[in-house]
Design a protein around this motif. Structure first.
Motif, PDB file in Angstrom:
ATOM      1  N   ARG A 210       0.832  -1.197   0.000  1.00  0.00           N
ATOM      2  CA  ARG A 210       0.000   0.000   0.000  1.00  0.00           C
ATOM      3  C   ARG A 210       0.869   1.250   0.000  1.00  0.00           C
ATOM      4  N   GLU A 211       0.394   2.268  -0.708  1.00  0.00           N
ATOM      5  CA  GLU A 211       1.154   3.497  -0.884  1.00  0.00           C
ATOM      6  C   GLU A 211       0.281   4.693  -0.536  1.00  0.00           C
ATOM      7  N   PHE A 212       0.814   5.612   0.233  1.00  0.00           N
ATOM      8  CA  PHE A 212       0.097   6.835   0.559  1.00  0.00           C
ATOM      9  C   PHE A 212      -0.009   7.714  -0.684  1.00  0.00           C
ATOM     10  N   VAL A 213      -1.204   8.277  -0.913  1.00  0.00           N
ATOM     11  CA  VAL A 213      -1.434   9.136  -2.073  1.00  0.00           C
ATOM     12  C   VAL A 213      -1.615  10.596  -1.646  1.00  0.00           C
ATOM     13  N   ALA A 214      -2.618  10.842  -0.808  1.00  0.00           N
ATOM     14  CA  ALA A 214      -2.901  12.225  -0.412  1.00  0.00           C
ATOM     15  C   ALA A 214      -3.782  12.233   0.820  1.00  0.00           C
ATOM     16  N   ALA A 215      -3.717  13.341   1.571  1.00  0.00           N
ATOM     17  CA  ALA A 215      -4.542  13.491   2.762  1.00  0.00           C
ATOM     18  C   ALA A 215      -4.891  14.953   2.961  1.00  0.00           C
ATOM     19  N   VAL A 216      -6.001  15.161   3.655  1.00  0.00           N
ATOM     20  CA  VAL A 216      -6.449  16.522   3.959  1.00  0.00           C
ATOM     21  C   VAL A 216      -7.011  16.541   5.369  1.00  0.00           C
ATOM     22  N   SER A 217      -6.728  17.618   6.073  1.00  0.00           N
ATOM     23  CA  SER A 217      -7.200  17.782   7.442  1.00  0.00           C
ATOM     24  C   SER A 217      -8.366  18.760   7.498  1.00  0.00           C
ATOM     25  N   ARG A 218      -9.392  18.402   8.259  1.00  0.00           N
ATOM     26  CA  ARG A 218     -10.528  19.310   8.415  1.00  0.00           C
ATOM     27  C   ARG A 218     -10.172  20.464   9.350  1.00  0.00           C
ATOM     28  N   SER A 219      -9.352  20.210  10.349  1.00  0.00           N
ATOM     29  CA  SER A 219      -9.080  21.209  11.378  1.00  0.00           C
ATOM     30  C   SER A 219      -8.357  22.439  10.833  1.00  0.00           C
ATOM     31  N   ASP A 220      -7.390  22.238   9.924  1.00  0.00           N
ATOM     32  CA  ASP A 220      -6.662  23.392   9.411  1.00  0.00           C
ATOM     33  C   ASP A 220      -6.582  23.440   7.884  1.00  0.00           C
ATOM     34  N   GLY A 221      -7.231  22.468   7.227  1.00  0.00           N
ATOM     35  CA  GLY A 221      -7.256  22.474   5.765  1.00  0.00           C
ATOM     36  C   GLY A 221      -5.956  22.086   5.106  1.00  0.00           C
ATOM     37  N   SER A 222      -4.991  21.645   5.890  1.00  0.00           N
ATOM     38  CA  SER A 222      -3.688  21.298   5.318  1.00  0.00           C
ATOM     39  C   SER A 222      -3.794  20.042   4.466  1.00  0.00           C
ATOM     40  N   THR A 223      -2.935  19.963   3.460  1.00  0.00           N
ATOM     41  CA  THR A 223      -2.906  18.813   2.574  1.00  0.00           C
ATOM     42  C   THR A 223      -1.504  18.228   2.523  1.00  0.00           C
ATOM     43  N   LEU A 224      -1.451  16.958   2.164  1.00  0.00           N
ATOM     44  CA  LEU A 224      -0.180  16.258   2.083  1.00  0.00           C
ATOM     45  C   LEU A 224      -0.268  15.294   0.912  1.00  0.00           C
TER      46      LEU A 224
END
Length: 122
Positions: free
Chosen positions: A45-59
């Motif tokens: 498995r490979e990480f693709v993308a993530a987003v946080s509701r608390s501060d809107g940050s993305t990775l």
């Protein structure tokens, strides 16, 4: 409990685009962190993308930076993954994952969807 349902996968030619959606239901207050993980045949498995509701940050994972964009609509309890300039190497089952606290990039999110297949032909 949180239920995650993905949609939007399919077959696309290299260079094309797809948009994946993941709708959360149930204890949606536990979905502060949401994101996408993929798994290709015979690979981990490979990480693709993530987003946080608390501060809107993305990775983003290194292999998708500049091509994929993650976003979320909390009014609809939905996270999206816009995938552009797709490559055959992007072929995988894409899973939606959510967690109240843990970073999705750890691949240890508490909640997982069933996955949606993305196939990119050359």
């Amino acid at each position: 409990q949180v239920q995650l349902v993905e949609s939007g996968g399919g077959l696309v030619q290299a260079g094309g685009s797809l948009r994946l959606s993941c709708v959360a239901s149930g204890r949606t207050f536990d979905t502060n962190n949401m994101g996408w993980i993929r798994q290709a045949p015979g690979k981990e498995r490979e990480f693709v993308a993530a987003v946080s509701r608390s501060d809107g940050s993305t990775l983003y994972g290194d292999s998708v930076k500049g091509r994929f964009t993650i976003s979320r609509d909390d009014a609809k309890n939905t996270v999206y993954l816009q995938m552009n300039s797709l490559k055959p190497d992007d072929t995988a089952v894409y899973y939606c994952s959510a967690d109240p606290l843990r970073n999705i990039a750890t691949l240890k999110g508490l909640y997982w969807g069933q996955g949606t297949q993305v196939t990119v032909s050359s």
